[in-house]
Write an enzyme that holds these catalytic residues in place. Sequence first.
Site, PDB file in Angstrom:
ATOM      1  N   ASP A 112      43.679  32.022  44.725  1.00 27.65           N
ATOM      2  CA  ASP A 112      42.567  32.975  44.778  1.00 27.65           C
ATOM      3  C   ASP A 112      42.836  33.995  45.885  1.00 27.65           C
ATOM      4  OD1 ASP A 112      39.993  34.263  45.089  1.00 27.65           O
ATOM      5  OD2 ASP A 112      39.126  32.559  44.007  1.00 27.65           O
ATOM      6  N   SER A 136      36.017  36.988  41.694  1.00 23.23           N
ATOM      7  CA  SER A 136      36.686  35.766  41.224  1.00 23.23           C
ATOM      8  C   SER A 136      36.051  35.198  39.957  1.00 23.23           C
ATOM      9  CB  SER A 136      36.668  34.692  42.316  1.00 23.23           C
ATOM     10  OG  SER A 136      37.398  35.139  43.423  1.00 23.23           O
ATOM     11  N   THR A 180      36.111  29.967  40.418  1.00 24.77           N
ATOM     12  CA  THR A 180      37.351  29.761  39.666  1.00 24.77           C
ATOM     13  C   THR A 180      37.301  28.516  38.777  1.00 24.77           C
ATOM     14  OG1 THR A 180      38.468  30.858  41.504  1.00 24.77           O
ATOM     15  CG2 THR A 180      39.867  29.814  39.849  1.00 24.77           C
ATOM     16  N   GLU A 227      43.565  25.160  41.735  1.00 23.34           N
ATOM     17  CA  GLU A 227      43.322  26.370  42.511  1.00 23.34           C
ATOM     18  C   GLU A 227      43.608  26.181  43.996  1.00 23.34           C
ATOM     19  OE1 GLU A 227      39.249  27.526  43.292  1.00 23.34           O
ATOM     20  OE2 GLU A 227      39.822  29.626  43.531  1.00 23.34           O
ATOM     21  N   ASP A 250      41.854  33.295  49.559  1.00 27.43           N
ATOM     22  CA  ASP A 250      40.827  34.333  49.472  1.00 27.43           C
ATOM     23  C   ASP A 250      39.868  34.276  50.658  1.00 27.43           C
ATOM     24  OD1 ASP A 250      39.076  36.240  47.795  1.00 27.43           O
ATOM     25  OD2 ASP A 250      37.722  34.528  48.068  1.00 27.43           O
ATOM     26  N   HIS A 260      43.038  38.140  41.901  1.00 30.00           N
ATOM     27  CA  HIS A 260      43.005  39.468  42.523  1.00 30.00           C
ATOM     28  C   HIS A 260      43.629  39.327  43.891  1.00 30.00           C
ATOM     29  CE1 HIS A 260      39.867  37.762  45.005  1.00 30.00           C
ATOM     30  NE2 HIS A 260      39.273  37.355  43.890  1.00 30.00           N
TER      31      HIS A 260
HETATM   32 MG    MG Z   1      38.250  30.803  43.641  1.00 28.88          MG
HETATM   33 ZN    ZN Z   2      37.007  36.678  47.195  1.00 24.59          ZN
END
Ligand code: MG
Ligand code: ZN
Length: 538
Positions: free
Chosen positions: A47, A98, A151, A302, A307, A350
């Site tokens: 992430d 996300s 996610t 994940e 992130d 992203h």
């Molecule tokens: Mg996530």
């Molecule tokens: Zn984020």
Amino acid sequence: MMYKSLLTVCTATLLASCTTMEEVKDKAVGSSGDGSKIRNVIVMIGDGMGPQQVGLLDSYVRYASDPVLDSSAFDRMATEGVVGISRTESNKVLVVDSAASATQFASGKLAGSEMIGADYEGNRAVSMLEVAQAKGKAVGLVSDTRLTHATPAAYAAHQQHRSLENEIAAEMLDTGADVMLSGGIRHWLPQGVNEEGSAVRQELEALTGGTISMSSKRKDDRNLLAEASEAGYDLSFNRTDLAASTGDRVLGLYSSSGMLDGIAHTQAGNGAERVQPSLTEMTAKALSVLEDDEDGFFLMVEGGQIDWAAHNNDAGTMLHEMIKFSDAIDVVLDWMKDRDDTLLVVSADHETGGFGFAYSRNDLPEGQPLDGDVFHGEQYKPNWNFGNVETLDRLYEQKLSYDGIFSQFDSLDESQQTPENLRMIVNTNTEFPITLAQARRVLETELNVYYVPDHGTLSAERFPLMHERKAFYVYGSGIRKNILASVVAEQSNVVWASDNHSSTPVYLFAMGPDETTDAFKGILHTTDWANEIIAVLD
Ligand code: MG
Ligand code: ZN
């Protein structure tokens, strides 16, 4: 068709290859015989893991003085598999969150911002996990954030908004993935646990072993742990329980909210005192449970806190998150070795933060004579400070994440929440020491509630960059972390664009039989590569 039938392969190749293919088919227990060799699909999502984040790990592995990894799993993926590029935008916007991104790469349908498992018109978007389930495969979700976070949620829930995590928890239980390992127990506990001394609190404290804070976010009395147990799940709440679990359906919830961040994870090491399982341990366990299904499996893993570190503009923690995620990919790559029945796809939803090293006019390099035949002993002196690779060691040496630094600071008695103490905590735990003036600036800016228009106290003089671009710092008191990152930038050469996501396309790695991975070359949208996977599963 993305894959050839066995027959096509045999008629087109030498006899020796045919034998190999037959052997492979024999190995693929339960192969449907329809020509597809792929029984198992594994998707791994970093992430917020843009090319820059992968690049940070790459630089660390190459240039740190004593890197903890010999090579990165991304290097391994690129060498042994294929590399593509993934565009991530959701419907009619430039930047994706996300939830929308995960919905898109879980379902192959274009989504709207912040939706979970719904297309942009608001319809249920069936996920690849649900497709695999309908085919009789075992399915699993692993994340180091919360199970109900965007996610994993997008694979097993369909809700209007990502924030509906109580509803998402109940729906995920209904969807009934065989393996679910993560944090976020607060959405699975009945609200009654919030009452000190209540019977339900005592009961659940005993069940979970007392290592997880008993606080619920639910607004009802549903005890989803009891419901899961009735549905046949083997519950686990710590590393030891997970290791001992023998069930073919496993629900593991190991923290109140997110699991250990990258630095806390590194600091905890492998000692018995680490209560939570690591991302690699959860991944290995998921594989060992799911691989027993004769129809094959689908698994999503994940690395979700890359992130979070990037939202905080916390480059040191982000490096540790990248190492953590790379280790988890290595577990899968080792498991896949010598198999020809599994597709692994590694990508990101992203990029976060607009991270990068930049050159500066601070601390300019000294000139030095060069002996080479172009210079003949003349001075070599670049105009700018292009960043010393030794910075990578200093980033790795960080002992506490920015989250940890500010929670330690906030836990001090209010009279002790001084610039002196902030400086002490930062300088004890990072290799980029701050001055008292810088500590003061971080705290003063916090007090000034920067996002209230016309409040007036955040002068352009004090913090010109943030002032001009304050609309791009959306997370309230989190701004302290962004400003801390900004005041050490002259030492680290690390710069950030915002406290949120950027639109940069991300890497897409695929590994498996060539005829399957060919489809992942090129510039694809998240929905494109999701549909390739769904075609393999279907
Ligand atoms: Mg996530
Ligand atoms: Zn984020």
